[in-house]
Structures are given as structure tokens and as C-alpha cells.
Design a protein around this motif. Structure first.
Motif, PDB file in Angstrom:
ATOM      1  N   ASP A  23       0.809  -1.243   0.043  1.00  0.00           N
ATOM      2  CA  ASP A  23       0.134  -0.058   0.092  1.00  0.00           C
ATOM      3  C   ASP A  23       0.800   1.222   0.102  1.00  0.00           C
ATOM      4  O   ASP A  23       1.617   1.561   1.171  1.00  0.00           O
ATOM      5  N   VAL A  25       0.503   4.359   0.260  1.00  0.00           N
ATOM      6  CA  VAL A  25       0.074   5.415   1.005  1.00  0.00           C
ATOM      7  C   VAL A  25       0.563   5.002   2.575  1.00  0.00           C
ATOM      8  O   VAL A  25       1.030   5.812   3.285  1.00  0.00           O
ATOM      9  N   ARG A  26       0.156   3.852   2.953  1.00  0.00           N
ATOM     10  CA  ARG A  26       0.565   3.349   4.060  1.00  0.00           C
ATOM     11  C   ARG A  26       1.983   2.939   4.495  1.00  0.00           C
ATOM     12  O   ARG A  26       2.498   2.962   5.768  1.00  0.00           O
ATOM     13  N   ASP A  27       2.680   2.418   3.520  1.00  0.00           N
ATOM     14  CA  ASP A  27       3.891   2.014   3.560  1.00  0.00           C
ATOM     15  C   ASP A  27       4.973   2.819   2.722  1.00  0.00           C
ATOM     16  O   ASP A  27       5.480   2.094   1.869  1.00  0.00           O
ATOM     17  N   VAL A  28       5.326   3.856   2.974  1.00  0.00           N
ATOM     18  CA  VAL A  28       5.798   4.797   2.209  1.00  0.00           C
ATOM     19  C   VAL A  28       7.596   4.069   2.312  1.00  0.00           C
ATOM     20  O   VAL A  28       8.231   4.244   1.235  1.00  0.00           O
ATOM     21  N   ALA A  69       3.881   7.454  -4.147  1.00  0.00           N
ATOM     22  CA  ALA A  69       3.319   7.340  -2.717  1.00  0.00           C
ATOM     23  C   ALA A  69       2.908   8.854  -2.318  1.00  0.00           C
ATOM     24  O   ALA A  69       2.140   8.853  -1.122  1.00  0.00           O
TER      25      ALA A  69
END
Length: 105
Positions: A23, A25-28, A69
Motif C-alpha cells: 500500500d 500510502v501506508r507503507d512509504v 506514494a
């Protein structure tokens, strides 16, 4: 930095995101690692002349990370600590750049 290089590396990163189920957005941090891996692979190919070398690795990495991201070209304004909450005003969907409080109109 060439647009073709950016597009190619961004495409590789997006493919890896889909394959690994990341993901963005959540796991940059995971996306950042994928960008680094894609750049390392590109640089290896550049050493043997298969592709053009990357001139500014940091700028290319940030561009790809922002596009994948973040919010693309708007990300630089969101990351700027001098621009607060409503410090950015965008009107419409044209190709007009955002105005910042510290920039003259």
C-alpha cells in the motif's frame, strides 16, 4: 533527468507495488526501498551502456516517490513546513501552478 528514465523507473516501481501488494500510502518506507532497488538496477544497466545514466539520483528518487506514494508535483508544497493547512489554494483543474503565501502573485 530525462522523462523517459523517470517513466521507466516509475513503471518498474508500480509493477513491484502491485506484485508485492504494497500500500503506497501506508507503507512509504517499502515504496522508498522499491525506488532504491529500481534505481540500483537502472544504474547497473547504465554501467554497461544499456540505458542512459541517471544524472541526479536524489531528484529522480524523490520524483518517483512523490508520484507513486504522494501527490505528484503537489507533494513538494505539502512537505514544505512553511506552508500550513490552508496555505495552498488551487482553483480549478487547469495546468496552473499553486500559489504559496511566500511567493509573489
Amino acid at each position: 533527468m530525462g522523462a523517459e528514465t523517470t517513466i521507466a523507473i516509475e513503471s518498474q516501481v508500480r509493477d513491484q507495488i502491485r506484485k508485492r501488494g504494497v500500500d503506497p500510502v501506508r507503507d512509504v518506507a517499502a515504496v522508498r526501498a522499491l525506488v532504491d532497488d529500481a534505481l540500483a538496477a537502472w544504474e547497473e544497466r547504465a554501467l554497461v551502456g544499456a540505458v542512459a545514466p541517471v544524472e541526479d539520483r536524489a531528484a529522480l528518487a524523490k520524483s518517483v516517490l512523490d508520484n507513486v506514494a504522494g501527490l505528484g508535483p503537489l507533494q513538494q508544497y505539502l512537505d514544505d513546513p512553511e506552508i500550513e493547512g490552508n496555505g495552498m489554494q488551487l482553483q480549478g483543474c487547469d495546468d496552473a501552478p499553486p500559489r504559496c503565501p511566500r511567493e509573489p502573485q
